[in-house]
Design a protein around this motif. Structure first.
Motif, mmCIF file in Angstrom:
data_model
loop_
_atom_site.group_PDB
_atom_site.id
_atom_site.type_symbol
_atom_site.label_atom_id
_atom_site.label_comp_id
_atom_site.label_asym_id
_atom_site.label_seq_id
_atom_site.Cartn_x
_atom_site.Cartn_y
_atom_site.Cartn_z
ATOM 1 N N HIS A 82 -62.492 -55.078 -8.824
ATOM 2 C CA HIS A 82 -61.063 -54.455 -8.484
ATOM 3 C C HIS A 82 -61.247 -53.099 -8.976
ATOM 4 O O HIS A 82 -60.358 -52.247 -8.440
ATOM 5 C CB HIS A 82 -60.315 -55.339 -10.001
ATOM 6 N N GLU A 83 -61.999 -52.538 -10.009
ATOM 7 C CA GLU A 83 -62.125 -51.187 -10.393
ATOM 8 C C GLU A 83 -62.833 -50.369 -9.298
ATOM 9 O O GLU A 83 -62.360 -49.167 -9.060
ATOM 10 C CB GLU A 83 -63.060 -51.231 -11.746
ATOM 11 N N ASP A 86 -59.881 -49.867 -6.846
ATOM 12 C CA ASP A 86 -59.226 -48.765 -7.498
ATOM 13 C C ASP A 86 -59.595 -47.518 -7.024
ATOM 14 O O ASP A 86 -59.052 -46.439 -6.794
ATOM 15 C CB ASP A 86 -58.781 -49.012 -8.907
ATOM 16 N N ASN A 89 -59.324 -46.547 -3.474
ATOM 17 C CA ASN A 89 -58.139 -46.218 -2.756
ATOM 18 C C ASN A 89 -57.301 -44.890 -3.661
ATOM 19 O O ASN A 89 -56.410 -44.254 -2.983
ATOM 20 C CB ASN A 89 -57.192 -47.551 -3.249
ATOM 21 N N ASN A 90 -57.898 -44.734 -4.878
ATOM 22 C CA ASN A 90 -57.258 -43.695 -5.601
ATOM 23 C C ASN A 90 -58.001 -42.597 -6.056
ATOM 24 O O ASN A 90 -57.332 -41.624 -6.608
ATOM 25 C CB ASN A 90 -56.228 -44.464 -6.861
#
Length: 517
Positions: A82-83, A86, A89-90
């Protein structure tokens, strides 16, 4: 040997072939054309099929197959994914800098992520001399990183380098190259593709030759499996996050989680160890795997030191860290290095200097084998004393070290329980839930508090860890009465509830269920 499929990239260009399900690039096929029976050369040097045309696969489909292979062989689900997403995407305008101990699954999880999310994957293991030296030469021969990676791929018969956001570069064991480590800061400026660097023995980068890439990296730290991830491996993750931690759930559910906790606190969260337990449910076999991991770590670490004493120092620093966590009171003393040095001297009968021990401790901290615990002196957040205690970053490692000492079972149980709480709370400091960068204990007069946590709204939580429910939490009561903390929690082997005006929670919930309400 025969080619199975022709592989094309998203632009429709031939990227390579698959042989028995394994992808090879065009350059690899050219170098081995004599033994690939169903491929021949055109006059212009390109391949054609000697038989009816080969079925066509996309490079994405090849990567999906690789992803499935990795996940089938490494089926533990890790939250770090999940990290990674992230970051992609960011924050992909930064180089992702992944740290973590040896053998916790960094390479596996990075490859899962890469093959699932990108078309072109360039993975380079810098511990392989030939690859490291080749890439270093390419970087030295040009000022621009795009040209360096393009030349490297060409020279090593890899996929042609495409500098675009659908390409990812993974430089593993980055500490092995001073040159490449010092070029991390240049990569975001030169490259459009996404870049990840990772390493296990980052203690090597303490050397003044390594320039810290501050401002150009997005830092992530990977740890062994958390208790939540461990529960997930046994289909109990949902139960962990839904069980009432204040006592109103069924005894069956509490018992199920405590059984998993009692296993985890003995074997920890190294993937190879958890996989071993899933296969055989045999704790002694798991401890044998941990001993092998610890020996490998010690041997590999020793390769970075010139002094032959380093193995002895490492082995005795492990024991000293356990001894201090189990027997030393929490306090304001700044002489922990002297205590460890004296312990190593008396245990090894070697002439050991304070600097040698300090260097070994720094190495173990950078390599994520041990972690420090800060101290709020007199219960004041403003009076922070750095690293007044040591803990192990994995319960299995702590248990393995404990068995090398003469400590009695009660002492070992208490230390492992507190070490479990440390590692679970440590994960909170990688999130945005609490203030600070590592767990803190506290003292107030003669009263010691195991952990004191401050959330982002400045609310103070006092946490006392107990192995049994028969002792009164004296320190926690004092901290509450003096209004040093806003809420007090007793983490113990219990169903949870209200006990003498205190909240009582199951010890396994101490990290994953924060802030407990």
């Amino acid at each position: 040997m025969r080619a199975d499929t022709l592989v094309k990239n998203s632009a429709g260009k031939t990227a390579g072939f698959t042989i028995n399900g394994t992808f090879i690039t065009i350059d690899e096929a050219l170098a081995n054309r004599d033994i690939i029976k169903n491929l021949t050369l055109n006059q212009d040097g390109s391949f054609i099929s000697a038989e009816p045309p080969l079925p066509i696969q996309t490079l994405r489909q090849v990567n999906e197959y690789r992803y499935r292979q990795i996940t089938e062989n490494n089926c533990l689900d890790r939250e770090i994914q999940h990290e990674f997403s992230d970051w992609k995407n960011n924050h992909s305008n930064y180089v992702l800098y992944l740290s973590g101990a040896r053998q916790i699954g960094k390479t596996t999880e990075l490859q899962k992520f890469a093959y699932k999310n990108y078309e072109t994957v360039l993975y380079v293991d810098l511990s392989i001399d030939q690859l490291r030296e080749s890439l270093e030469k390419c970087v030295q021969d040009t000022l621009h990183m795009t040209f360096a990676f393009a030349n490297f791929c060409r020279q090593n018969r890899l996929l042609p380098f495409e500098d675009c956001p659908d390409t990812i570069i993974i430089l593993d064991e980055i500490q092995e190259s001073v040159l490449l480590y010092n070029r991390i800061r240049q990569m975001p400026n030169d490259l459009q593709c996404h870049v990840i660097v990772s390493g296990s023995y980052l203690g090597k980068t303490i050397n003044s030759q390594y320039f810290k890439p501050a401002g150009s990296v997005w830092n992530l730290e990977m740890m062994p499996l958390s208790f939540a991830e461990f529960c997930d491996a046994f289909q109990c993750r949902d139960l962990l996050f839904t069980i009432d931690i204040f006592g109103s759930d069924s005894i069956k559910n509490y018992t199920k989680l405590y059984r998993l906790y009692e296993i985890y606190v003995q074997i920890g969260g190294y993937p190879a160890v958890v996989s071993e337990y899933k296969k055989h449910e045999n704790i002694p076999k798991c401890l044998a795997v941990i001993r092998q991991l610890l020996q490998t770590f010690t041997d590999e670490s020793a390769a970075y030191f010139s002094d032959d004493k380093c193995r002895i120092i490492f082995e005795n620093v492990y024991k000293a860290a356990f001894h201090m966590a189990a027997h030393e009171k929490k306090g304001t003393s700044s002489k922990d290095i002297e205590k460890v040095t004296n312990f190593v001297k008396s245990s090894s009968k070697e002439h050991v200097s304070r600097n040698e021990v300090n260097r070994a401790i720094s190495w173990l901290k950078y390599s994520k084998i041990i972690g420090g615990c800060d101290l709020y002196n007199r219960g004041k957040v403003s009076d922070l004393l750095n690293e007044r205690r040591f803990y192990f970053m994995d319960c299995g490692i702590a248990n393995c070290i404990a068995k090398m000492t003469p400590a009695d079972n009660r002492t070992v149980t208490g230390m492992l329980t507190e070490n479990f709480a440390y590692t679970e709370l440590y994960r909170l400091y990688q999130s945005d839930k609490v203030k600070g960068d590592k767990p803190c204990c506290s003292i107030y007069g003669n009263y010691e508090l195991d952990f004191m946590v401050v959330d982002i709204n400045d609310k103070k939580y006092g946490i006392e860890i107990k192995t049994t429910d028969d002792n009164s939490p004296v320190s926690l009561t004092v901290y509450l009465n003096q209004k040093i903390v806003d809420e007090g929690y007793l983490a113990v082997k219990t169903r949870g509830g209200i006990r003498k005006n205190l909240y009582s929670i199951p010890v396994y919930a101490v990290g994953c269920r924060f802030p407990y309400q």
